[in-house]
Design a protein around this motif. Structure first.
Motif, PDB file in Angstrom:
ATOM      1  N   SER A  25       0.914  -0.645  -5.009  1.00 10.94           N
ATOM      2  CA  SER A  25       2.596  -0.782  -5.838  1.00 10.94           C
ATOM      3  C   SER A  25       2.546  -1.841  -5.994  1.00 10.94           C
ATOM      4  N   ARG A  80       0.966  -0.491  -0.092  1.00 13.74           N
ATOM      5  CA  ARG A  80      -0.347  -0.210  -0.104  1.00 13.74           C
ATOM      6  C   ARG A  80       0.815   1.352   0.037  1.00 13.74           C
ATOM      7  N   SER A 127       0.395   5.293   0.423  1.00 16.06           N
ATOM      8  CA  SER A 127      -0.601   6.439   1.003  1.00 16.06           C
ATOM      9  C   SER A 127      -0.186   8.101   0.268  1.00 16.06           C
ATOM     10  N   GLU A 128       0.467   7.766  -0.883  1.00 12.45           N
ATOM     11  CA  GLU A 128       1.092   9.307  -1.788  1.00 12.45           C
ATOM     12  C   GLU A 128       1.435   8.824  -2.867  1.00 12.45           C
ATOM     13  N   VAL A 162      -2.435   4.855  -8.053  1.00 10.53           N
ATOM     14  CA  VAL A 162      -2.703   5.602  -6.881  1.00 10.53           C
ATOM     15  C   VAL A 162      -4.146   6.514  -7.527  1.00 10.53           C
ATOM     16  N   ARG A 163      -5.390   6.827  -6.652  1.00  8.42           N
ATOM     17  CA  ARG A 163      -6.268   8.060  -7.172  1.00  8.42           C
ATOM     18  C   ARG A 163      -6.027   9.928  -6.929  1.00  8.42           C
ATOM     19  N   ASP A 198      -4.104  10.288  -3.232  1.00 14.70           N
ATOM     20  CA  ASP A 198      -4.594  10.238  -2.547  1.00 14.70           C
ATOM     21  C   ASP A 198      -4.394   8.031  -1.822  1.00 14.70           C
ATOM     22  N   GLY A 199      -3.284   7.707  -1.991  1.00 15.40           N
ATOM     23  CA  GLY A 199      -2.787   7.024  -2.309  1.00 15.40           C
ATOM     24  C   GLY A 199      -3.034   5.844  -3.180  1.00 15.40           C
ATOM     25  N   GLY A 200      -2.905   4.608  -2.686  1.00 18.40           N
ATOM     26  CA  GLY A 200      -3.205   2.757  -3.918  1.00 18.40           C
ATOM     27  C   GLY A 200      -1.976   2.529  -4.003  1.00 18.40           C
TER      28      GLY A 200
END
Length: 317
Positions: free
Chosen positions: A262, A252, A254-255, A274-275, A258-260
């Motif tokens: 890898s 995960r 966080s940036e 990421v979003r 809005d993070g996503g």
């Protein structure tokens, strides 16, 4: 397919109440499709247009370009006007094709799919290129192709014909604003493409844009996928992560944005997804993970500063 018999008359630009014409010109726009009547000149230099123009629609396009029709349809193909121009001295023939697409972005998209970035740039429409016997350009919602037999030459005259057609199609418009989402540093020239559906093989990834970036070996890819709202984008990101269930090294992030997550896929290499509000930003195939993160961060920054680009909450954390 329909055949249209058109008398030799100079085509003119449209007005809200019909086609404008100079005194003495024939008002052909009343009896033939709007896009044809204003675009195909009767003559250009030594080239003379055939009296007949073939028209194709989504139902019969395959008769003209069997094998490629599906791709055109996926890009919002509306109709095709095609005719031939013949040089009265050498009898050399040019095939002219005007594809009317649903919108300018669709014309940009199909043009970028077909044209070779190695072809010579031309000042036609918004963007154009010439190969040894073909000119391609897009202008407004139109994609135009002019083709001579291999080795036919006559490129200056062919460019003049292209300029006449471009003029008949009116104001060219400009590049899609989405091209500006992608930073130019390290970008493979003219690599931004519009993908109307099924980007990365995902049924929910539509109306996406991608760009290629210089990378050891094969270029890496940056992709932006827009959605109607943040919640839909978040659901699509979760579905994409599930699709990559067999990928290695999942984690995960966080940036940026809005993070996503890898991951490393055996086929696509390193993936960072990421979003950013209602859009997904994805990097694939970058050999340098830090460079991938920096590129995604820059794209997220550009999305936020674009008109209407500020993220919406929509109840998504």
């Amino acid at each position: 397919m329909r055949w249209l018999a058109v008398g030799l008359a100079v085509c003119s630009l449209p007005a809200a109440s019909g086609l404008l014409r100079e005194p003495g010109q024939q008002a052909i726009g009343r009896t033939i499709p709007y896009s044809v009547g204003r675009a195909l000149p009767d003559r250009s230099g030594d080239w003379t247009r055939a009296a007949q123009i073939q028209m194709f629609n989504p139902g019969d396009l395959w008769e003209h370009i069997n094998g490629a029709a599906e791709q055109f349809l996926s890009y919002g193909f509306q109709d095709l006007a095609t005719t031939k121009y013949t040089d009265r001295t050498t009898r050399t023939v040019v095939v002219a094709e005007i594809y009317r697409m649903a919108a300018a972005v669709n014309a940009f998209g199909i043009y970028r799919q077909e044209v070779s970035p190695k072809a010579r740039p031309l000042s036609l429409g918004v963007e154009g290129r010439a190969s040894s016997n073909t000119i391609r350009f897009w202008t407004a919602e139109f994609y135009v192709k002019l083709t001579t037999p291999p080795g036919g030459g006559r490129m200056p005259e062919l460019e003049a014909l292209g300029a006449a057609i471009a003029k008949g199609l009116g104001a060219p418009g400009k590049m899609p604003a989405e091209v500006g989402w992608f930073p130019s540093a390290g970008q493979v020239p003219d690599s931004v493409k519009y993908i109307p559906a099924d980007a990365l093989g995902q049924a929910v990834f539509s109306n996406a844009f991608e760009a290629k970036y210089v990378n050891p070996g094969e270029p890496s890819t940056a992709l932006v996928v827009p959605f109607d709202n943040d919640k839909t984008a978040a659901a699509a990101l979760a579905r994409y992560e599930s699709f990559l269930a067999k990928a290695q090294g999942k984690g995960r992030v966080s940036e940026p944005g809005d993070g996503g997550f890898s991951a490393t896929d055996s086929f696509q290499g390193y993936i960072l997804a990421v979003r950013a509000g209602s859009k997904l930003v994805i990097s694939l195939g970058a050999s340098d993970q830090r460079a991938a993160a920096a590129l995604v961060a820059e794209i997220v920054k550009r999305l936020a500063s674009a008109p209407g680009g500020q993220p919406r909450s929509d109840g998504v954390a």
